[in-house]
Structure formats: C-alpha cells, structure tokens
Write an enzyme that holds these catalytic residues in place. Structure first.
Site, PDB file in Angstrom:
ATOM      1  CG  HIS A  98      -0.365   0.251   2.518  1.00  0.00           C
ATOM      2  ND1 HIS A  98       0.293  -0.748   3.220  1.00  0.00           N
ATOM      3  CD2 HIS A  98      -0.294   1.363   3.297  1.00  0.00           C
ATOM      4  CE1 HIS A  98       0.734  -0.255   4.378  1.00  0.00           C
ATOM      5  NE2 HIS A  98       0.400   1.018   4.447  1.00  0.00           N
ATOM      6  CG  ASP A  99       2.578   3.229   2.984  1.00  0.00           C
ATOM      7  OD1 ASP A  99       1.634   3.905   2.528  1.00  0.00           O
ATOM      8  OD2 ASP A  99       2.799   3.106   4.198  1.00  0.00           O
TER       9      ASP A  99
ATOM     10  CE  LYS B 259       4.036   6.711   3.308  1.00  0.00           C
ATOM     11  NZ  LYS B 259       3.929   6.417   4.756  1.00  0.00           N
TER      12      LYS B 259
ATOM     13  CG  HIS C 108       1.933   7.623  -0.379  1.00  0.00           C
ATOM     14  ND1 HIS C 108       1.384   8.507   0.513  1.00  0.00           N
ATOM     15  CD2 HIS C 108       1.438   6.396  -0.041  1.00  0.00           C
ATOM     16  CE1 HIS C 108       0.599   7.856   1.346  1.00  0.00           C
ATOM     17  NE2 HIS C 108       0.609   6.576   1.038  1.00  0.00           N
TER      18      HIS C 108
ATOM     19  CG  HIS D 262      -3.836   3.172   1.144  1.00  0.00           C
ATOM     20  ND1 HIS D 262      -3.106   3.330  -0.016  1.00  0.00           N
ATOM     21  CD2 HIS D 262      -3.075   3.705   2.136  1.00  0.00           C
ATOM     22  CE1 HIS D 262      -1.960   3.923   0.252  1.00  0.00           C
ATOM     23  NE2 HIS D 262      -1.915   4.173   1.552  1.00  0.00           N
ATOM     24  CG  HIS D 263      -4.074   7.659   2.445  1.00  0.00           C
ATOM     25  ND1 HIS D 263      -4.075   7.741   3.824  1.00  0.00           N
ATOM     26  CD2 HIS D 263      -2.841   7.205   2.099  1.00  0.00           C
ATOM     27  CE1 HIS D 263      -2.892   7.369   4.293  1.00  0.00           C
ATOM     28  NE2 HIS D 263      -2.133   7.025   3.273  1.00  0.00           N
TER      29      HIS D 263
ATOM     30  CG  ASP E 192      -2.055   2.860   6.501  1.00  0.00           C
ATOM     31  OD1 ASP E 192      -0.919   2.617   6.968  1.00  0.00           O
ATOM     32  OD2 ASP E 192      -2.288   3.859   5.801  1.00  0.00           O
TER      33      ASP E 192
END
Length: 288
Positions: A158-159, A162, A187, A211-212, A240
C-alpha cells in the site's frame, strides 16, 4: 514432459551434481538408484540452502504408506507410485512449479515491502503488520481465496509509492509545509503507477491507489465516497491508520492500542467504513 527441458542422471550422485549446477524448477527422483538412493538425494537437496526450495517428486514401485511417509518426512513435496499415469505426473509437475512461482512472488513482495518501510525509520514492519491485520479481516468476511490474497498483497504494497518520496519528508520531525504535504499525498498515485503495467498486480492496484479515501468523500486522491471505494481499500484504511497510531512517528510518540481503537471508532462513518470498523473492533484483542 515435452513442454519442459529435461536433464537426466544415471545415479543419485550425478543427479545431485546436476541439481546444484543447473538449479532446475523441479526434481523427479526414483527411490531406488545406484550410489545414492532417492531418500538420500531428497535429504541433501532439502538441507542445502541453494536447492532447498526446489520441489522434489519421488517415484517408487513400493506402494506402501511407510515408503511414502519416509519421503515426506525428509521433505519430499509429492510422491508417485509406479506404474504411473503420465497425465498424473504432468499435472503434479505443473502444480508444484506454479506453487513455487507463487511462493517466489510472495517472497519478492514481502522483500519489497521491507524496502519501502526502511525508507522511513519509524515504519519498520509497518506493511507486514497492516497485511496481517487486513488478512484477518478478510478471513472474517469469508472472502474467497483469490480476494483474500489480493487484500494481503495490497496491504503489503500500500505504501510502495513512498519509494518516490524524499526521506527528508518521510522522516521530518517538524511540521510539514503545504508543499511537503502535497508531495506526501501523492504516494498512492505514485504507487498505482508503479504497479499498473504489471499484469499480476492489476487486482491490487485499486487498494494501493485508494487506501487514503474517506467514507465521507474527504480523502484522496480521487475523493471517492462510501461503497465506491474498493473493499480492499476500505479494509486497509482502518488497519493502516491503526498501525500508524500505535507506532512511533517522527512527529509524535505511539498511542496505546486502546486509545487508537477509540479513535478508529470515533471516525467510523466519516473517515472509515462502519462495517469494517465494527469487525476490526470485534477481533482487535486477537490480533493486537
């Protein structure tokens, strides 16, 4: 096995040498061989770090339970009794090779997740924990195996976006500037772009991108609202945030699991999906 390049050996010793030199996708070994038998070959293959992950199928004319158990106990991946059906052999070879590829795929993703977390000194192990929490929620939702795998892999990666964010921003102890916030918020899109051309990652791309997003539509990058957010993204949004709150960060110390869970509940119906929050709350004591 016309679809495969096959290397042959006259005895167990030669077979081991070929295996160590060529590292084949799979090894099919007779049980009764000169110099070293199939048990010895299998044991050495599985005890050597270089060859331990190569699947081994043992062949034997002795259709006895003890014979089969003896092979399985030393690490053989499957067993076929003679005379065998060629279709059975082809099916088992294909199945074990596919399983090996899947395992390699998962190892690669976990390694990549660790690289992502290492960019931020405060997020070591973050992606692995989020994946564990997310998979547990998926299991409680009785998701099919394929969807459950998508949830776990999406959470692991998910990240990934970054990777393209400066470590100075990720590890900054002071307040971020407006421009730095904007960069950090990029990101999910960066992550989706990294994955979009990889066929095997298509099903997890949406979880990475969204996811955000927030339940009330106030999230980013696309402002999706309610059930328009993919289920995977709704799960990761909760797990998260929980792991972020219970971990030390550059700008604050960690919260207790109880305080973090209270905050998750407070934001249910605004930032988070109520169903996912309720489910996470009911199983939190098992996974924290």
């Amino acid at each position: 096995l016309d679809d495969y390049k096959v290397l042959t050996a006259a005895d167990g010793e030669e077979g081991l040498e070929i295996a160590r030199t060529n590292l084949p996708d799979i090894i099919i070994s007779d049980l009764m061989m000169p110099i070293k038998d199939g048990y010895e070959v299998c044991k050495e293959i599985k005890s050597d770090r270089q060859t331990a992950n190569i699947p081994v199928i043992l062949l034997s004319a002795k259709a006895e339970t003890e014979t089969k158990l003896g092979g399985l106990e030393i690490g053989a991946d499957d067993y076929i009794f003679k005379p065998f059906n060629p279709r059975e052999l082809r099916a088992k070879v294909k199945s074990l090779i596919n399983l090996k590829k899947t395992q390699l795929y998962l190892h690669t993703i976990r390694a990549l997740a660790s690289v992502i977390d290492s960019k931020d000194q405060y997020t070591h192990g973050h992606s692995l924990r989020v994946a564990q929490y997310s998979k547990t929620i998926g299991e409680r939702l009785n998701l099919p195996k394929s969807e459950l795998e998508d949830v776990e892999l999406s959470a692991l990666l998910h990240d990934i976006g970054k990777i393209g964010i400066s470590e100075q921003i990720l590890n900054k102890t002071g307040k971020l500037t407006k421009e730095e916030y904007q960069t950090l918020h990029e990101h999910p899109v960066k992550g989706a772009k990294i994955l979009q051309d990889i066929k095997e990652f298509r099903n997890i791309n949406k979880g990475v991108r969204h996811h955000h997003e927030h339940y009330d539509g106030s999230g980013y990058p696309d402002g999706l609202k309610g059930d328009k957010r993919p289920l995977t993204a709704r799960i990761i949004a909760v797990t998260d945030s929980f792991d972020a709150m219970t971990s030390d960060r550059a700008y604050r110390g960690r919260h207790s699991p109880q305080k973090a869970l209270e905050e998750i509940k407070r934001c249910s119906g605004t930032q988070f999906d109520r169903t996912i929050v309720d489910l996470f709350s009911s199983i939190a004591s098992e996974i924290i």
